[in-house]
Enzyme design. Structure first.
Site, PDB file in Angstrom:
ATOM      1  CB  THR A 159      -6.592   1.918  17.404  1.00 27.85           C
ATOM      2  OG1 THR A 159      -6.654   0.597  17.910  1.00 27.85           O
ATOM      3  CG2 THR A 159      -7.263   1.966  16.047  1.00 27.85           C
ATOM      4  N   GLY A 164      -5.043  -0.527  12.872  1.00 25.74           N
ATOM      5  CA  GLY A 164      -5.560  -1.036  14.135  1.00 25.74           C
ATOM      6  C   GLY A 164      -4.897  -2.348  14.478  1.00 25.74           C
ATOM      7  CD  GLN A 352     -39.183 -19.462  23.528  1.00 24.21           C
ATOM      8  OE1 GLN A 352     -39.280 -19.663  22.319  1.00 24.21           O
ATOM      9  NE2 GLN A 352     -39.234 -18.247  24.049  1.00 24.21           N
ATOM     10  CD  GLU A 451      -8.158  -3.551  23.432  1.00 25.82           C
ATOM     11  OE1 GLU A 451      -7.039  -3.752  22.929  1.00 25.82           O
ATOM     12  OE2 GLU A 451      -8.428  -2.536  24.079  1.00 25.82           O
TER      13      GLU A 451
END
Length: 643
Positions: A159, A164, A352, A451
């Site tokens: 990069t 990039g 929950q 990446e």
């Protein structure tokens, strides 16, 4: 008499001390030790125990008291810890080659402790080292033992400040000088500075540097990788012509020294070109085994797919940790109850469970998928090292590239959302730094970016699927692949004519139900993406504009749905295989169904929208029972299932 697996489990996995979670553990319908042995295997559990014991017994890894360390101190300590990991010799090179999943386990164990440490180790050994091993040849193998002895310390410099994801536009150059048999590495301006490079800020002595290769006569042969020394290993001072430094504090992982570098006419030997994709003779002639420039370019950047697959594993680890923290907290935290004198654990509340249990299922499904994809990547790399230039090997590379490009977004985004949900599900206590949820969130965040930007990466996957459809339409080519991820497209027209109907909610408890629905969904999105792309081209858009205008409309959803289908399929097959111990079948299949249904529910609008023309309106799931009826079997199952 205890079975051998039970005996192994007792030795490797001692019972938990009695405490507030004991009541829940006693109610479990299965043995957690048997589950761990089935999912991990005895060898892997033994390795993990060795790693954690080594860290636990070494004072260097003790957590400092009194809050966060200053950044410089943290980075110094992180380097010392990384060196100590090598000194402990937790995994020998032979073990890495014979059992690649042990490498995966080591990095993930280090990440559970601190991702700054794991990243530092990973970037040096697996990214820098693997780039040399996989992209170079025998003349470069001299660097490998130096990595493990810490004679040199490496980084991966692709990069740049201004480029990039668009790797083809990288502007660092490497001009070959035949009079001295050297490459001249040069940064034309500050925008071409290598940037965000992990380990480069303070400690890296060598870098795999990507640059545009030029030979005499003005020929540019595209992006290639070179081994470049950037610091003196004894003094850590920059080499002549190299400007290198630290980019500063980040949102997370501040024990990792991300840096920048600029090169001013830096000369390196011809032999330091990593030459598996292409080489230059002493006289300056460029040679390559690849006839297709696109295939050569993919070979040059093959290490990126490996890194993306590793990021999937990193994201899963973060999700595992967050879910473990939140569910354990929810099992002990009590709020309200049927009477004023009785409070119940918040895990007993449907809300929950609705918030947390799908992420628990996702952790299991994505964990299995990440390991299987890692092994697929190893198979691909072994073929490349064996110089397999067959069409099947090339097709496998394209398939894995498509899977890696979509799996990083899916895993990192799932972890991102899951960690935040876990943080909120723990209420005010979830905001305390000591519970690690904030650190996990910050450390996971870059997984969505480095990446390759997630949204851009998804285009690689949708392009792959569209190319398969185009080949099928043009010449009737079969949609078959080595990993069988696209084989279902053989029935593409038939699948589009199907309807997703389930007789009862009980039937949804088999993950084959969401699996079938996902096949239809991917086919539908593939058809819509193809039609949208062709419509854009007919309206006068060039190829770039047409593809750009299709991303929000269908292509992005297509890539994610395809990857979710692949995860659901692999986990379904894993949980339904005959080797699953009978006591574990029910809970694993329930997890598989939960992950499939939860993931599919996020596409409900598309499922409604894709109703076949002329068909009577029908929801993709059976209607809910009236309020005065008992809860459905699905509801009862999910509500009664304990974490």
């Amino acid at each position: 008499m205890a079975s051998s697996s039970e005996g192994s489990g007792d030795a490797l996995l001692p019972d938990f001390p009695r405490g507030p979670l004991q009541a829940y553990r006693a109610r479990a319908s299965f043995s957690w030790k048997e589950l761990a042995l089935f999912l991990e295997g005895e060898d892997m559990l033994r390795l993990k125990k060795t790693i954690f014991s080594a860290l636990e017994d070494d004072p260097l890894f003790a957590r400092p008291g009194g809050g966060d360390l200053p950044m410089e101190k943290y980075r110094e300590l992180n380097f010392l810890r990384c060196r100590r990991v090598f000194e402990h010799d937790l995994l020998r090179v032979e073990d890495m080659l014979q059992s690649p999943l042990k490498v995966w386990a080591l990095v993930n164990c280090l990440g559970m402790y601190d991702w700054s440490l794991a990243a530092k180790f990973f970037l040096n050994v697996l990214v820098f080292g693997s780039a040399i091993y996989n992209s170079g040849s025998e003349r470069h193998f001299k660097y490998i033992p130096k990595i493990f002895s810490m004679e040199i310390f490496g980084c991966f410099a692709l990069t740049e400040l201004s480029h990039g994801t668009n790797t083809k536009a990288i502007r660092t150059t490497a001009h070959y000088d035949p009079t001295t048999e050297e490459f001249i590495i040069h940064s034309p301006d500050f925008e071409a500075a290598k940037f965000w490079v992990g380990n480069m800020g303070k400690t890296a002595t060598h870098a795999v540097v990507f640059a545009q290769l030029h030979t005499p006569g003005g020929g540019c042969h595209g992006l290639h990788a070179f081994v470049v020394q950037i610091r003196d290993p004894k003094t850590l001072l920059p080499m002549p012509g190299v400007m290198v430094g630290d980019i500063g504090k980040k949102l997370g992982q501040n024990g990792l020294d991300n840096g920048f570098a600029m090169f001013h006419q830096v000369r390196i030997p011809r032999q330091d070109l990593l030459n598996r994709a292409g080489d230059v003779t002493p006289e300056g002639t460029y040679v390559t085994p690849f006839k297709d420039d696109r295939q050569r370019f993919r070979m040059s950047l093959a290490s990126l797919s490996s890194s993306r697959v590793s990021i999937v594993g990193m994201s899963v680890v973060n999700l595992k940790l967050a879910v473990s923290i939140a569910i354990r907290f929810s099992a002990t935290r009590r709020q309200f109850g049927p009477t004023d004198k009785e409070e119940i654990p918040v895990l007993e509340y449907q809300m929950q469970q609705w918030r947390l249990l799908p992420y628990l299922a996702a952790a299991y499904a994505l964990d299995h998928f990440s390991k299987s994809l890692f092994l697929d990547m190893v198979e691909l790399q072994q073929g490349r090292l064996g110089k397999d230039a067959s069409a099947g090997q090339a097709e496998l590379g394209r398939e894995i590239h498509a899977l890696a490009s979509a799996s990083k977004p899916l895993a990192s985004w799932t972890a991102q959302r899951g960690i935040q949900e876990c943080r909120e599900a723990c209420g005010g206590h979830g905001y305390l730094a000591m519970n690690r949820l904030g650190h996990l969130r910050d450390d996971n965040d870059p997984n969505c970016t480095y990446e390759g930007d997630n949204n851009v990466l998804l285009q690689q996957t949708s392009n792959y699927l569209l190319s398969l459809l185009a080949r099928r339409a043009q010449g009737g080519a079969h949609c078959k692949s080595r990993l069988k991820t696209v084989d279902f497209l053989e029935a593409y027209p038939d699948i589009l004519g199907q309807r997703f109907e389930v007789p009862s909610l009980e039937d949804c408890l088999d993950s084959s139900v969401p699996l079938a629905a996902y096949e239809w969904l991917v086919c539908y999105l593939l058809r819509e993406s193809d039609q949208k792309l062709n419509q854009e081209k007919r309206s006068g858009s060039n190829d770039f504009e047409a593809r750009n205008n299709c991303q929000v409309y269908y292509c992005r959803s297509l890539a994610l749905a395809f990857l979710e289908l692949t995860v659901v399929r692999r986990f379904h097959e894993h949980t339904h295989q005959p080797s699953v111990p009978p006591p574990l079948r029910a809970v694993l299949r329930r997890l598989s169904a939960l992950y499939g249904l939860w993931s599919l529910s996020q596409h409900t609008a598309l499922l409604y929208r894709g109703e076949p023309p002329g068909a009577p309106a029908a929801p993709p799931f059976p209607p809910q029972p009236p309020r005065d009826q008992a809860p459905s079997a699905l509801s009862r199952t999910l509500l009664s299932w304990e974490a």
